[in-house]
Scaffold this active site. Structure first.
Site, PDB file in Angstrom:
ATOM      1  N   GLY A 110     -11.713   6.807 -18.923  1.00  0.00           N
ATOM      2  CA  GLY A 110     -11.252   8.186 -18.645  1.00  0.00           C
ATOM      3  C   GLY A 110     -11.631   8.865 -17.408  1.00  0.00           C
ATOM      4  N   GLU A 164       4.119  -1.716   7.194  1.00  0.00           N
ATOM      5  CA  GLU A 164       4.165  -2.863   8.223  1.00  0.00           C
ATOM      6  C   GLU A 164       4.526  -4.048   7.651  1.00  0.00           C
ATOM      7  OE1 GLU A 164       1.059  -3.150  11.123  1.00  0.00           O
ATOM      8  OE2 GLU A 164       0.661  -1.282  10.920  1.00  0.00           O
TER       9      GLU A 164
END
Length: 382
Positions: A340, A363
């Site tokens: 969590g 890229e």
């Protein structure tokens, strides 16, 4: 290859580490939440020589090698990968393109300002309808006496609004002709050149990504890099080196996420002992560490080949493809280890998780890297 950090690398790593703790870490989440582009921090990095790492000292650069460059990117990126993206784009794309393909007068005109960090650079190839298919670009330039007139737009451009100067690839010949595109240097303030929409992104939020718009933008013929028609060929060579930068950026994300996961696993107790003592967590950390080391080896191998002047298209694609996928996997595993807490912004791994995905896209996507690798293999370049 010697895989131990050289004295230069150790010095660079410590210098960047100290800088990042003072000037970057305190502001990471503020920059991320507000999408603030910290150009003032890039100027400070320029004072350290990190905006012209690969540029010779004669032009105001640090005159260092790709090994030091990768080392610096890793140290920046494991604190803030978005800022690391900006440093990488400035160095590998704009500044490197000008340095590699400019004549001496052009180098003296632009490189010192870029290498010092006084100016921030942008690089424009991608368009709204042409990402991987760059041969179909619609941004065009035609000659008008001593000028070239550029019309069209580029998008997903790092520093598209704030960059002081941009290398722009525009079509000057026939559609799909690999020798029908030309590279121009366009300075901010040139009439007809403006920044457009700034993208609201999932990750890498403090690194500015925006449109560049050209509306009858007149550029002197002296701003052409290399020969007319060589722009696309130049861009492909620049992307070979750019892939090494993205690989280094990917490693920085993986290292940052991994280090955060190790720290948490040692401190977090469940059932009376640290969760690092549980085999499920230990094995996950072992996988993460192994994959990071493999990504480093591929990246430094590609860098070594580049420094020796060898063809490294396949090796840079190996490094970029593998390292970017590792970044996503390691960031995902780090979130899982923190549970969590990995899902909230009080801990750094949720940002690494968001930032990592760009590495598999920018890229050249992972799919494009596999295409490059497969073509090289089928040519017999095993």
């Amino acid at each position: 290859m010697n895989f131990e950090y050289s004295e230069n690398q150790q010095m660079i790593a410590q210098t960047v580490r100290d800088f990042a703790e003072k000037h970057i870490r305190p502001y990471v989440m503020e920059w991320d939440e507000t999408q603030h582009f910290p150009v003032e921090t890039l100027h400070k990095l320029g004072e350290l020589g990190l905006m012209g790492i690969l540029i010779p000292e004669a032009y105001g650069g640090a005159g260092l090698s790709y090994n030091e460059y990768i080392t610096a990117l890793i140290e920046i990126g494991k604190v803030d990968s978005a800022l690391c993206l900006s440093v990488a784009a400035h160095n590998s794309l704009c500044t490197n393109h000008i340095y590699k393909f400019a004549n001496e007068e052009q180098r003296k005109r632009w490189i010192p300002k870029l290498a010092s960090g006084q100016w921030i650079g942008a690089w424009g190839l991608t368009e709204p309808n042409t990402g991987s298919d760059a041969g179909r670009m619609k941004c065009v330039a035609h000659q008008d006496g001593d000028y070239w007139v550029i019309n069209g737009s580029k998008n997903f451009i790092t520093h598209g609004i704030s960059g002081n100067v941009a290398v722009v690839i525009a079509r000057t010949g026939e559609l799909l002709d690999s020798h029908g595109m030309t590279a121009f240097v366009v300075e901010r303030g040139t009439p007809g050149f403006s920044g457009g929409k700034k993208e609201n992104k999932l990750g890498m939020r403090c690194s500015e990504t925006a449109e560049m718009i050209f509306d009858n933008c007149k550029v002197p013929k002296e701003n052409v890099l290399g020969q007319v028609g060589d722009g696309f060929v130049q861009a492909m060579k620049i992307l070979d080196g750019g892939r090494i930068s993205i690989a280094a950026l990917s490693i920085s994300i993986a290292v940052g996420a991994y280090e955060a996961a190790v720290k948490y696993a040692k401190e977090r107790e469940q059932f009376g002992k640290p969760i690092a003592d549980f085999q499920a967590i230990g094995f996950k950390l072992a996988d993460m560490a192994t994959e990071i080391e493999a990504a480093k080896l591929l990246t430094f191998q590609a860098a070594d080949m580049m420094m020796r002047g060898e063809k490294m298209t396949k090796q840079s694609a190996f490094a970029k493809y593998y390292a970017s996928e590792v970044a996503c996997k390691v960031a995902n595993d780090a979130v899982q280890i923190l549970g969590g807490y990995g899902y909230i912004k009080d801990f750094p791994v949720e940002k690494f998780y968001r930032d990592a995905k760009l590495c598999t896209i920018g890229e050249g996507t992972s799919e494009i890297q596999k295409l490059v690798i497969s073509r090289e293999i089928l040519k017999g370049n095993i």
